[in-house]
Design an enzyme around this catalytic site. Structure first.
Site, PDB file in Angstrom:
ATOM      1  CG  ASN A  13      38.108 -21.801  91.855  1.00 29.91           C
ATOM      2  OD1 ASN A  13      38.602 -22.834  92.321  1.00 29.91           O
ATOM      3  ND2 ASN A  13      37.039 -21.809  91.066  1.00 29.91           N
ATOM      4  CD1 TRP A  14      44.809 -21.099  93.186  1.00 27.41           C
ATOM      5  CD2 TRP A  14      45.873 -22.562  94.517  1.00 27.41           C
ATOM      6  NE1 TRP A  14      45.804 -20.420  93.851  1.00 27.41           N
ATOM      7  CE2 TRP A  14      46.475 -21.293  94.668  1.00 27.41           C
ATOM      8  CE3 TRP A  14      46.368 -23.637  95.250  1.00 27.41           C
ATOM      9  CZ2 TRP A  14      47.558 -21.078  95.529  1.00 27.41           C
ATOM     10  CZ3 TRP A  14      47.436 -23.430  96.104  1.00 27.41           C
ATOM     11  CH2 TRP A  14      48.022 -22.166  96.236  1.00 27.41           C
ATOM     12  CE  LYS A  15      38.250 -22.221  87.718  1.00 29.56           C
ATOM     13  NZ  LYS A  15      37.629 -21.902  86.441  1.00 29.56           N
ATOM     14  CG  HIS A  33      32.838 -22.764  90.029  1.00 25.07           C
ATOM     15  ND1 HIS A  33      32.936 -23.231  88.740  1.00 25.07           N
ATOM     16  CD2 HIS A  33      33.642 -21.687  90.115  1.00 25.07           C
ATOM     17  CE1 HIS A  33      33.790 -22.460  88.077  1.00 25.07           C
ATOM     18  NE2 HIS A  33      34.236 -21.513  88.887  1.00 25.07           N
ATOM     19  CD  GLU A  92      35.275 -24.566  86.057  1.00 24.38           C
ATOM     20  OE1 GLU A  92      35.880 -24.934  87.080  1.00 24.38           O
ATOM     21  OE2 GLU A  92      35.726 -23.695  85.286  1.00 24.38           O
ATOM     22  CD  GLU A 146      33.087 -17.308  89.046  1.00 28.98           C
ATOM     23  OE1 GLU A 146      34.231 -16.840  89.168  1.00 28.98           O
ATOM     24  OE2 GLU A 146      32.851 -18.519  89.033  1.00 28.98           O
ATOM     25  N   GLY A 202      37.335 -19.059  82.056  1.00 26.95           N
ATOM     26  CA  GLY A 202      38.386 -19.817  81.404  1.00 26.95           C
ATOM     27  C   GLY A 202      38.464 -19.608  79.903  1.00 26.95           C
ATOM     28  CB  SER A 241      38.544 -14.245  81.456  1.00 24.67           C
ATOM     29  OG  SER A 241      38.228 -15.506  80.882  1.00 24.67           O
ATOM     30  N   GLY A 285      40.287 -17.424  88.658  1.00 23.12           N
ATOM     31  CA  GLY A 285      40.633 -18.812  88.372  1.00 23.12           C
ATOM     32  C   GLY A 285      42.056 -18.934  87.839  1.00 23.12           C
ATOM     33  N   GLY A 286      42.180 -19.031  86.523  1.00 23.70           N
ATOM     34  CA  GLY A 286      43.478 -19.274  85.887  1.00 23.70           C
ATOM     35  C   GLY A 286      44.587 -18.356  86.382  1.00 23.70           C
TER      36      GLY A 286
HETATM   37  P1  PGA Z   1      38.836 -17.994  85.266  1.00 27.36           P
HETATM   38  O1  PGA Z   1      37.916 -18.785  86.321  1.00 27.36           O
HETATM   39  O2  PGA Z   1      39.381 -16.781  85.986  1.00 27.36           O
HETATM   40  O3  PGA Z   1      39.907 -18.978  84.878  1.00 27.36           O
HETATM   41  O4  PGA Z   1      37.959 -17.599  84.135  1.00 27.36           O
HETATM   42  C1  PGA Z   1      37.096 -18.086  87.205  1.00 27.36           C
HETATM   43  C2  PGA Z   1      36.312 -19.055  88.033  1.00 27.36           C
HETATM   44  O5  PGA Z   1      35.936 -20.113  87.509  1.00 27.36           O
HETATM   45  O6  PGA Z   1      36.044 -18.819  89.225  1.00 27.36           O
END
Ligand code: PGA
Length: 292
Positions: A9-11, A101, A103, A183, A189, A229, A250-251
């Site tokens: 997930n590159w956001k 998600h 977010e 999640e 994050g 994470s 994500g990150g």
């Molecule tokens: P993260 O994000 O690995 O940066 O914690 C995961 C996600 O939001 O899918």
């Protein structure tokens, strides 16, 4: 036998100018047999990533190609929704989408009811869905984590368990149409990941709820990923749990070295499952299971 899935997930990172190169680099370094790879860039980078991945040289030795996913779809099929993207618009661009998600729940006010619509629209558009669920820190500390996740699964999947009659002929390939990503919000994050055992316990809660909703075989065919994470250093703890089928990253998914390490570890699990599944009497039952 459930597939092992690593989804990136590159956001809100990358641009059409650089997303293709990053996708190519990651795909070339993650050619592990048996691992389903999905890259979810921003909408405006979907075409660049699709084009970059359309290269037989990036396939795994078993022929597996990295797939392209969106990060969201709208809950209506079309209409006066300025700035949004419908599931149908993704035809030819993506074969997967993330929905729900945390977010988006936080920043776009998405409720379980709205997310339920997104799941339906994505299913109608024949997209593989990664549905995200997870509790906030205060909810976990109050002992409410399981109830919150159970309610999210119910709300987001209410009346979508069984494919509509017209969908029953759809060949979703070896991967079910639905995947659930657990999640925990406090782990996203933050560098603070959950424990493997917590994720496994929640996978149990999720499948129990899928069973109550009428999913075949008590949800046993539905992959459950962990997200929050995830790194190459901690992925092993999650994949050591038989009920966890991969990760939504994500990150770390923007870093080719990290993705190489994560998918390499996923390849070990995929090979072990394949080996167990090839033994008589094991693992064959769900291979071609309907994906309801
Ligand atoms: P993260 O994000 O690995 O940066 O914690 C995961 C996600 O939001 O899918």
């Amino acid at each position: 036998m459930r597939p092992v899935i690593i989804a990136a997930n590159w956001k809100m990172n990358t641009t059409p100018a650089d997303a293709g190169d990053l996708a190519r680099t990651i795909a070339s370094r993650t050619r592990e047999p048996g691992v389903v790879r999905v890259i979810c860039p921003p909408f405006v980078c979907l075409a660049a990533v699709r084009d970059a991945l359309d290269d037989p040289g990036l396939a795994a030795p078993d022929g597996g190609r990295a797939a392209v996913g969106a990060q969201d779809v709208h809950h209506e099929a079309a209409g006066a929704y300025t700035g949004w993207t419908s599931a149908a618009m993704l035809a030819g661009l993506a074969t997967w989408t993330i929905v729900g998600h945390s977010e988006r729940r936080r920043d776009a006010g998405e409720t379980d009811g709205v997310i339920n619509g997104k799941v339906r629209r994505a299913q109608e558009a024949r997209l593989h869905v990664i549905l995200c669920v997870g509790e906030r820190l205060a909810e976990r500390e109050a002992g409410q984590a399981e109830r919150v996740v159970r309610d999210q699964v119910r709300g987001c999947l209410d009346r979508v368990g069984a494919p509509a009659p017209a969908d029953q002929d759809v060949d979703w390939g070896a991967v079910p149409w639905l995947t659930i990503a657990y999640e925990p919000v406090w782990a996203i994050g933050t560098g603070r990941n959950a424990r493997g055992a917590d994720a496994a316990a929640m996978a149990g809660v999720i499948r129990e709820t899928l069973g109550e909703l009428g999913f075949a075989d008590r949800g046993e065919a539905i992959p459950v990923l962990y997200g929050g994470s995830v790194t190459s250093a901690n992925i092993g703890e999650f994949l050591a749990e038989p009920s966890i089928d991969g990760a939504l990253v994500g990150g770390a998914s923007l870093k080719p070295d990290e993705m190489a390490g994560i998918v390499a570890r996923a390849g070990v699990t995929a090979a072990a499952r394949l080996e167990a599944g090839s033994r008589p009497g094991e693992g064959t039952r769900r291979d071609a299971a309907p994906t309801s």
